[in-house]
Design a protein around this motif. Structure first.
Motif, mmCIF file in Angstrom:
data_model
loop_
_atom_site.group_PDB
_atom_site.id
_atom_site.type_symbol
_atom_site.label_atom_id
_atom_site.label_comp_id
_atom_site.label_asym_id
_atom_site.label_seq_id
_atom_site.Cartn_x
_atom_site.Cartn_y
_atom_site.Cartn_z
ATOM 1 N N LEU A 170 0.813 -1.216 0.000
ATOM 2 C CA LEU A 170 0.000 0.000 0.000
ATOM 3 C C LEU A 170 0.848 1.269 0.000
ATOM 4 N N VAL A 171 1.849 1.338 0.868
ATOM 5 C CA VAL A 171 2.664 2.551 0.987
ATOM 6 C C VAL A 171 3.394 2.885 -0.312
ATOM 7 N N PRO A 172 4.098 1.937 -0.958
ATOM 8 C CA PRO A 172 4.799 2.309 -2.198
ATOM 9 C C PRO A 172 3.862 2.755 -3.316
ATOM 10 N N VAL A 173 2.688 2.136 -3.431
ATOM 11 C CA VAL A 173 1.738 2.564 -4.468
ATOM 12 C C VAL A 173 1.263 3.988 -4.183
ATOM 13 N N ALA A 174 0.966 4.271 -2.914
ATOM 14 C CA ALA A 174 0.527 5.621 -2.558
ATOM 15 C C ALA A 174 1.629 6.644 -2.825
ATOM 16 N N ALA A 318 -10.689 9.228 -5.645
ATOM 17 C CA ALA A 318 -10.291 8.298 -6.704
ATOM 18 C C ALA A 318 -8.869 7.795 -6.460
ATOM 19 N N PHE A 319 -7.976 8.670 -6.022
ATOM 20 C CA PHE A 319 -6.595 8.256 -5.739
ATOM 21 C C PHE A 319 -6.555 7.296 -4.544
ATOM 22 N N VAL A 320 -7.363 7.575 -3.542
ATOM 23 C CA VAL A 320 -7.430 6.677 -2.384
ATOM 24 C C VAL A 320 -7.914 5.294 -2.816
ATOM 25 N N GLY A 321 -8.960 5.275 -3.647
ATOM 26 C CA GLY A 321 -9.485 4.000 -4.131
ATOM 27 C C GLY A 321 -8.474 3.238 -4.964
ATOM 28 N N LEU A 322 -7.738 3.945 -5.829
ATOM 29 C CA LEU A 322 -6.726 3.285 -6.668
ATOM 30 C C LEU A 322 -5.606 2.704 -5.810
ATOM 31 N N ALA A 323 -5.177 3.447 -4.786
ATOM 32 C CA ALA A 323 -4.118 2.948 -3.904
ATOM 33 C C ALA A 323 -4.575 1.709 -3.144
ATOM 34 N N LEU A 324 -5.811 1.735 -2.649
ATOM 35 C CA LEU A 324 -6.328 0.574 -1.913
ATOM 36 C C LEU A 324 -6.501 -0.626 -2.839
ATOM 37 N N LEU A 325 -6.961 -0.390 -4.070
ATOM 38 C CA LEU A 325 -7.175 -1.489 -5.008
ATOM 39 C C LEU A 325 -5.860 -2.149 -5.400
ATOM 40 N N ALA A 326 -4.810 -1.355 -5.568
ATOM 41 C CA ALA A 326 -3.525 -1.901 -5.997
ATOM 42 C C ALA A 326 -2.700 -2.448 -4.835
ATOM 43 N N GLY A 327 -2.702 -1.755 -3.697
ATOM 44 C CA GLY A 327 -1.835 -2.155 -2.595
ATOM 45 C C GLY A 327 -2.510 -2.932 -1.492
ATOM 46 N N GLY A 328 -3.819 -2.721 -1.299
ATOM 47 C CA GLY A 328 -4.537 -3.400 -0.221
ATOM 48 C C GLY A 328 -4.481 -4.917 -0.283
ATOM 49 N N PRO A 329 -4.570 -5.543 -1.483
ATOM 50 C CA PRO A 329 -4.516 -7.013 -1.527
ATOM 51 C C PRO A 329 -3.250 -7.616 -0.947
ATOM 52 N N ALA A 330 -2.160 -6.849 -0.873
ATOM 53 C CA ALA A 330 -0.938 -7.386 -0.259
ATOM 54 C C ALA A 330 -1.174 -7.691 1.211
ATOM 55 N N VAL A 331 -1.961 -6.849 1.892
ATOM 56 C CA VAL A 331 -2.284 -7.076 3.300
ATOM 57 C C VAL A 331 -3.115 -8.350 3.445
ATOM 58 N N ILE A 332 -4.149 -8.472 2.610
ATOM 59 C CA ILE A 332 -5.020 -9.650 2.658
ATOM 60 C C ILE A 332 -4.223 -10.916 2.348
ATOM 61 N N GLY A 333 -3.381 -10.843 1.321
ATOM 62 C CA GLY A 333 -2.578 -11.999 0.949
ATOM 63 C C GLY A 333 -1.636 -12.425 2.050
ATOM 64 N N LEU A 334 -1.028 -11.467 2.739
ATOM 65 C CA LEU A 334 -0.104 -11.809 3.822
ATOM 66 C C LEU A 334 -0.839 -12.477 4.970
ATOM 67 N N TRP A 335 -2.039 -11.990 5.296
ATOM 68 C CA TRP A 335 -2.839 -12.630 6.349
ATOM 69 C C TRP A 335 -3.160 -14.083 5.978
ATOM 70 N N ILE A 336 -3.660 -14.267 4.761
ATOM 71 C CA ILE A 336 -4.048 -15.615 4.343
ATOM 72 C C ILE A 336 -2.830 -16.522 4.248
ATOM 73 N N GLY A 337 -1.741 -16.001 3.687
ATOM 74 C CA GLY A 337 -0.544 -16.812 3.503
ATOM 75 C C GLY A 337 0.060 -17.291 4.802
#
Length: 404
Positions: A170-174, A318-337
């Motif tokens: 999330l941080v690098p995309v933002a 729109a920028f907030v949404g784009l950042a969450l869409l691109a970077g947010g899945p990394a958080v979800i993936g790390l939890w699941i992984g």
């Protein structure tokens, strides 16, 4: 005369003809299924294969999908992939036989999973080898490279993993999106460079995601047909997103930026799954340098997302949404992984991400040709070639910081 006309009209009634045609079609659909059912019934009742049985054991295959280390010992999740149900007879840890419990008990059917629990006093930081012996004498091994406690499901550990996922995705995309105001002043040549840079970084991500997906597919149970699954999932993802994206014509502006963010987000989901699994299993230790490397590696993703909207003025949301869409899945993936990793599902996520990225590469390339007004020549112009090389080169060099 009237009777004859009535009879002719009834004979050529289109509704009746359509009904009759539907019945015939249904009959020809059901008939092969009935034949198949009868053939299977005959095979089961007569057992014509008994003459081929020579006493050889059935083909057996066992895949280790997950390992949990806790104060109670070691638990491994295994999936059977043999031709017949498999029975676990004995379990060895470091060449010594140990008592075990199986959940659920009994033979493990093809495609089914079972937990094997061992009250083994594992040693922190040490390597341990597990061997499962079936009732036919076949053995299947699994190595724990570095024994560390598996993360527990509590709010504190999830918070720490969320912070890590934010720094990785999330941080690098933002930060990359924050370059938007500085980039808005570039002319058409600069715009072409940035769009080509986007294609370059996406091309690197496509190859990287596909390579990782195929590697994980090789670790999955054979019944999933991992490599075929990866190709089919990537192709289906590409075609589906192409169809969705082209419903109202070729995407541009914010719509194209959203597709770029989606493709990157799916890639970051698979990346998060792999990172979470690696750290949970003790395959890698987490260091500040590694987190910084991931941040630098992913900053260009934000710039790529911003490229199609440089001539627009989207709202801040729109920028907030784009950042969450691109970077947010990394958080979800790390939890699941870290909590429920399985190689086949990680491979599937990366394959879907690869297909999405390929769709974005195609759309950004078309957008570059349209916006430049020179068609195919825009792709081989010096500025575009420089942007393409810069995108691939930056991603390759920064990937050297995070490959472990």
């Amino acid at each position: 005369m009237n009777d004859m006309l009535g009879s002719t009209a009834a004979a050529s009634d289109p509704v009746a003809d359509a009904t009759e045609k539907s019945r015939r079609s249904l009959l020809w659909l059901v008939l092969p299924l009935v034949a198949l059912a009868l053939a299977i019934l005959w095979l089961l009742t007569t057992d014509p294969l008994r003459s081929f049985r020579n006493g050889a054991p059935p083909v057996e295959n066992l895949t280790f999908e997950r390992t949990i280390l806790s104060s109670a010992g070691i638990s491994v999740l295994v999936r059977a992939g043999g031709s017949e149900p498999m029975t676990v007879a004995q379990v060895q840890v470091d060449d010594a036989y140990w008592q075990f419990t199986q959940d659920p008990p009994g033979p493990i059917a093809r495609g089914a999973t079972a937990w094997i629990r061992l009250p083994f006093p594992w040693v922190l930081g040490e390597a341990h080898a597990i061997n499962i012996v079936t009732n036919t004498g076949a053995t299947f091994g699994h190595e724990i490279a570095v024994a560390v406690p598996t993360p527990a499901r509590d709010s504190l550990s999830l918070f720490h993993q969320g912070v890590l996922g934010a720094f990785v995705g999330l941080v690098p995309v933002a930060i990359g999106l924050m370059f938007y105001p500085a980039l808005r002043g570039v002319g058409q040549g600069g715009m072409n460079f940035l769009l080509a840079l986007t294609v370059g970084l996406l091309a690197f991500l496509f190859v990287d995601a596909l390579e990782d997906a195929l590697e994980l597919a090789g670790e999955a149970a054979a019944l999933f047909q991992g490599h075929v699954m990866v190709v089919l999932a990537a192709t289906a993802s590409f075609l589906l997103l192409m169809a969705v994206g082209r419903r109202h014509g070729a995407p541009a502006g914010l719509a194209l930026a959203t597709f770029i963010a989606l493709g990157i987000g799916l890639h970051n989901l698979g990346e998060g799954l792999a990172i979470g699994a690696a750290f949970a299993s003790g395959a890698a230790g987490l260091g500040t340098f590694l987190v910084i490397g991931f941040t630098l590696h992913n900053i260009t993703e934000g710039i790529g997302i911003a490229a199609p909207i440089l001539k627009k003025r989207p709202p801040l949301a729109a920028f907030v949404g784009l950042a969450l869409l691109a970077g947010g899945p990394a958080v979800i993936g790390l939890w699941i992984g870290s909590l429920a990793f399985a190689p086949q599902w990680s491979a599937l996520a990366l394959a879907i991400g690869a297909g999405a990225i390929l769709q974005v590469i195609v759309e950004v390339s078309f957008f570059l040709m349209r916006s430049s007004g020179t068609g195919l020549r825009a792709l081989v112009a010096p500025g575009a070639m420089a942007g393409l090389a810069a995108g691939v080169g930056f991603m390759f060099l920064t990937a050297m910081l995070v490959k472990i």
